[in-house]
Design a protein around this motif. Structure first.
Motif, PDB file in Angstrom:
ATOM      1  N   GLN A 139       0.852  -1.196   0.000  1.00 23.95           N
ATOM      2  CA  GLN A 139       0.000   0.000   0.000  1.00 23.95           C
ATOM      3  C   GLN A 139       0.890   1.250   0.000  1.00 23.95           C
ATOM      4  O   GLN A 139       1.305   1.717   1.055  1.00 23.95           O
ATOM      5  CB  GLN A 139      -0.900   0.005   1.239  1.00 23.95           C
ATOM      6  N   PRO A 140       1.198   1.790  -1.175  1.00 25.02           N
ATOM      7  CA  PRO A 140       2.106   2.954  -1.250  1.00 25.02           C
ATOM      8  C   PRO A 140       1.709   4.126  -0.369  1.00 25.02           C
ATOM      9  O   PRO A 140       2.583   4.880   0.084  1.00 25.02           O
ATOM     10  CB  PRO A 140       2.069   3.327  -2.734  1.00 25.02           C
ATOM     11  N   ASP A 141       0.411   4.272  -0.093  1.00 22.66           N
ATOM     12  CA  ASP A 141       0.000   5.389   0.762  1.00 22.66           C
ATOM     13  C   ASP A 141       0.404   5.175   2.217  1.00 22.66           C
ATOM     14  O   ASP A 141       0.286   6.092   3.036  1.00 22.66           O
ATOM     15  CB  ASP A 141      -1.506   5.621   0.664  1.00 22.66           C
ATOM     16  N   LYS A 142       0.904   3.991   2.558  1.00 23.70           N
ATOM     17  CA  LYS A 142       1.377   3.699   3.914  1.00 23.70           C
ATOM     18  C   LYS A 142       2.906   3.791   4.036  1.00 23.70           C
ATOM     19  O   LYS A 142       3.444   3.654   5.130  1.00 23.70           O
ATOM     20  CB  LYS A 142       0.946   2.285   4.328  1.00 23.70           C
ATOM     21  N   TRP A 143       3.578   4.002   2.921  1.00 30.44           N
ATOM     22  CA  TRP A 143       5.040   3.947   2.945  1.00 30.44           C
ATOM     23  C   TRP A 143       5.680   5.091   3.737  1.00 30.44           C
ATOM     24  O   TRP A 143       6.834   5.003   4.140  1.00 30.44           O
ATOM     25  CB  TRP A 143       5.577   3.916   1.518  1.00 30.44           C
ATOM     26  N   GLY A 144       4.931   6.148   3.967  1.00 31.51           N
ATOM     27  CA  GLY A 144       5.445   7.236   4.799  1.00 31.51           C
ATOM     28  C   GLY A 144       5.705   6.814   6.233  1.00 31.51           C
ATOM     29  O   GLY A 144       6.450   7.467   6.954  1.00 31.51           O
ATOM     30  N   LYS A 145       5.085   5.722   6.649  1.00 33.02           N
ATOM     31  CA  LYS A 145       5.358   5.205   8.004  1.00 33.02           C
ATOM     32  C   LYS A 145       6.818   4.771   8.131  1.00 33.02           C
ATOM     33  O   LYS A 145       7.422   4.896   9.203  1.00 33.02           O
ATOM     34  CB  LYS A 145       4.444   4.017   8.305  1.00 33.02           C
ATOM     35  N   ALA A 146       7.375   4.230   7.043  1.00 28.12           N
ATOM     36  CA  ALA A 146       8.763   3.762   7.057  1.00 28.12           C
ATOM     37  C   ALA A 146       9.733   4.831   6.575  1.00 28.12           C
ATOM     38  O   ALA A 146      10.874   4.905   7.042  1.00 28.12           O
ATOM     39  CB  ALA A 146       8.906   2.512   6.182  1.00 28.12           C
TER      40      ALA A 146
END
Length: 556
Positions: free
Chosen positions: A265-272
Motif C-alpha cells: 500500500q504505497p499510501d502507507k510507505w510514509g510510516k517507514a
C-alpha cells in the motif's frame, strides 16, 4: 510546559490527519507530551536550533518537518546548567529517508564556530570504510564547493578541521583497533544493523564526556543480524516509549510499517520513510517512483522481497523457503510476545526435575564448536535445555559476529583450551544431567563414532546413531515448521540457541527434500540446532509414554 514551533507543527500534522505515523512514532509523541513537554526544568535552545536550520538549508538542503522535529531535541537543555537533556539518539528509518544527509549537516555544524564548543570532535563509525566515509565525503565536497567554507575549514582525505574551534571530523571502521584516541564530543554509529555486539559502541563511547554536551547518534535501517546491538536498542527504545524507563537519555525516532500488508500500500510507505509525508519534495517524488518500480518487480522477482521489506519498509522479513522460521517465531521460543510487540514476557520453563528426556549431541567439528542438549516434552510443548563447548584457539583465529563472552558469562557455553574439544567435556555434562533428569538415551550422528561411542557407553548411556543425518532433515521439516509456527518450542532465555537457529539455511533439493545447512560455513554456527534435530528424531517415540517413567519408579 515547554514548546517548540517545529515540534508543535509536526504533532499537529499528525493530529489533524495530514500525515500518518507508525506505532512507534505515535508512542513517541504520547511519551513526549506526558513526560517531557510537560516539564518546567527544560528548554529548547531555539536560537541554536534556528542557527542549525539556517546553516543546513544554506549549505546542504531544505529540512523536512520530521527533520526539524527530530533536531529540536538535539538542542533540548536543562535550565539549571544548559547541559543537553538527550545524550543519545536512535534514528531508524527506511533506506532513502536522508539519514546520512542529516548526519552530515549535524556533524559539520557541531565542529563549526556556530556551535561554539572548542575541540568538539566528531567520529563517524561504520562497519566498512565506504559507509563510514559517506557523510565525511559529503562534508568534504560541500566545503570544496564553497570558497567561504574553504576559508573556515581545513580538509584532507582523512580529517576535516575548523580553524576557529579546532574541532575535527574523522571517519572510522568499527574495528576497535582503528580508534586513535580522539576526545570526541560526538560519535555517530552508522549501519547499526550490522553490529552483532556492543563492542564497537563500548570502545568509541569511552572517549566521550571530556567535552561539554557529548552526544551519540545511532543511525541505520533494519537488517539481518538478530539479537545484536540493534535488537537490544529497540527493546530499550520500547521501554522508554512505554514510560518504563524515564531516566534513559535515548531519543528513539523509529519509522517502519506496522504490518507486512502495508508493503503493498504505497499510501502507507510514509510510516517507514517520512520523506513521503505530506507534500513531496522533488527528491521524494523521484525516490517514490523508484520504490514503486522495485515493488512492481516483486511479482517477477519474488526473491528480492526480503530485501525490499527490510530496507525499503524497515520491516525485516525472512525467506521461509530458505529459513527454518521467522525471527518472531524464533524469538517466541523464549518470550510470550514477538520482538516488534510492546511487552516481552519471558516464557517460564516448567519444572523438569526427574522428567524423562532424550539427549542430543552434535560433535562433528571438534576443532570449533560442539553442542549437547536434553529434549523434554510437556503437553504439546518441546523444551530444549542445551550447552555448547567452544575451542579458544578457534575463537582466536576466526572473528565471530556473536557475543561469545557474554554467552559464556550467562552459562550458555564453555570456552575450552587445547587443540580439540575433548570428549570428556561432553561426557561430564551428560553425567551431571543424568543426576537431575531421567536421561538414559543420547542420539548423535556418526561423526567421531568410535570416540563418542566408547566414552559414553563406558558411563552407561545408551547411544543411538543417525547414519545419514541429512536424510532425516526432510522427514522432520514439517514437524519443525509446525512447532515453531504454533510456538510449541521453548529455549528459555537463550540467545545462543536463537543465534544457532537463525544461522540455519534450508536447502530445498530438486527432489523436494530439505536439508539444514549453514548460512555461512565458518562464522554462523548451527551446532546447537543440529543437536536439537538429533534429539527430535526420536523424541515423540521415547517421550510420549512419559507416565511409564514415573510408574516404573513406584513399588506396588
Amino acid at each position: 510546559m515547554i514548546q517548540n514551533k517545529y515540534v508543535d507543527e509536526y504533532i499537529k500534522l499528525w493530529k489533524t490527519g495530514k500525515i500518518e505515523l507508525n506505532k512507534e512514532r505515535i508512542m513517541l509523541i504520547c511519551y513526549l507530551e506526558k513526560y517531557i513537554l510537560s516539564r518546567d526544568d527544560l528548554y529548547f535552545d531555539e536560537e541554536m536550533h534556528e542557527t542549525y536550520i539556517s546553516f543546513t538549508e544554506k549549505w546542504y538542503f531544505p529540512l523536512e518537518p520530521f527533520q526539524k522535529f527530530f533536531t529540536a531535541f538535539v538542542f533540548l537543555l536543562y535550565k539549571e546548567d544548559d547541559a543537553i537533556f538527550y545524550e543519545q539518539f536512535l534514528l531508524l528509518m527506511a533506506r532513502g529517508a536522508g539519514k546520512n544527509g542529516l548526519i552530515s549537516s549535524l556533524s559539520h555544524f557541531f565542529i563549526s564556530p556556530l556551535h561554539g564548543i572548542d575541540r568538539y570532535n566528531v567520529s563517524i563509525v561504520a562497519n566498512n570504510e565506504k559507509q563510514a566515509k559517506t557523510s565525511f565525503k559529503e562534508i568534504y565536497d560541500t566545503i570544496g564547493s564553497k570558497e567561504v567554507l574553504e576559508d573556515m575549514f581545513y580538509r584532507t582525505k582523512v580529517e576535516i578541521m575548523s580553524y576557529d574551534t579546532k574541532s575535527i571530523v574523522q571517519f572510522h571502521t568499527s574495528n576497535a583497533g582503528t580508534k586513535d584516541g580522539l576526545r570526541d564530543g560526538c560519535v555517530i554509529y552508522d549501519e547499526i544493523h550490522s553490529y552483532a555486539t556492543f563492542d564497537t559502541v563500548n570502545v568509541f563511547s569511552s572517549g566521550l564526556g571530556k567535552v561539554p554536551n557529548s552526544r551519540e547518534f545511532f543511525i541505520g535501517t533494519d537488517g539481518y543480524v538478530r539479537d545484536g546491538f540493534l535488537d537490544k536498542t529497540k527493546e530499550r527504545a520500547l521501554a522508554i516509549l512505554e514510560g518504563r524507563e524515564l531516566d534513559d537519555p535515548l531519543f528513539p525516532f523509529i519509522c517502519k510499517i506496522d504490518d507486512r500488508s502495508e508493503a503493498d500500500q504505497p499510501d502507507k510507505w510514509g510510516k517507514a520513510n517520512p520523506m513521503f509525508e505530506g507534500e513531496l519534495s522533488i527528491y521524494a517524488k523521484g525516490l517514490l517512483r523508484k520504490i514503486k518500480t522495485q515493488h512492481r518487480q516483486l511479482k517477477t522477482n519474488p526473491s528480492s522481497r526480503m530485501e525490499f521489506m527490510t530496507k525499503r519498509m524497515n520491516f525485516p522479513e525472512v525467506d521461509l523457503e530458505k529459513s527454518v522460521a521467522t525471527w518472531e517465531e524464533i524469538w517466541k521460543t523464549g518470550y510470550e510476545t514477538g520482538p516488534n510487540e510492546v511487552k516481552q514476557v519471558l516464557r517460564k520453563i516448567p519444572d523438569l526435575e526427574h522428567r524423562q528426556c532424550i539427549g542430543g549431541l552434535d560433535y562433528a567439528r571438534i576443532k570449533d564448536f560442539a553442542a549437547v542438549g536434553l529434549l523434554f516434552k510437556v503437553g504439546e510443548d518441546y523444551i530444549w535445555k542445551t550447552h555448547s563447548f567452544v575451542r579458544k584457539g578457534f575463537l582466536d583465529s576466526v572473528k565471530l559476529e556473536a557475543p561469545i563472552l557474554d554467552w559464556e558469562e550467562k552459562g550458555l557455553l564453555t570456552i575450552v583450551e587445547g587443540p580439540v574439544i575433548e570428549i570428556h567435556h561432553i561426557v561430564n555434562w551428560f553425567i551431571v544431567m543424568r543426576e537431575q533428569y531421567g536421561l538414559t538415551k543420547i542420539v548423535a550422528d556418526t561423526f567421531r563414532l568410535d570416540l563418542v561411542k566408547a566414552a559414553l557407553e563406558a558411563e552407561g548411556f545408551e547411544i543411538e546413531y543417525i547414519r545419514n543425518p541429512k536424510a532425516i532433515h526432510s522427514l522432520l521439516a514439517p514437524r519443525v515448521e509446525t512447532i515453531f509456527a504454533k510456538h510449541n518450542l521453548i529455549f528459555g532465555d537463550n540467545p545462543l540457541m536463537r543465534w544457532y537457529t537463525n544461522n540455519v539455511y534450508v536447502k530445498t533439493k530438486p527432489d523436494g527434500n530439505k536439508e539444514y545447512l549453514k548460512k555461512d560455513e565458518f562464522k554462523r554456527k548451527t551446532d546447537g540446532f543440529q543437536a536439537f534435530i538429533h534429539a527430535l528424531w526420536r523424541a515423540d517415540e521415547l517421550l510420549e509414554l512419559e507416565v511409564d517413567f514415573y510408574l516404573d519408579a513406584i513399588s506396588f
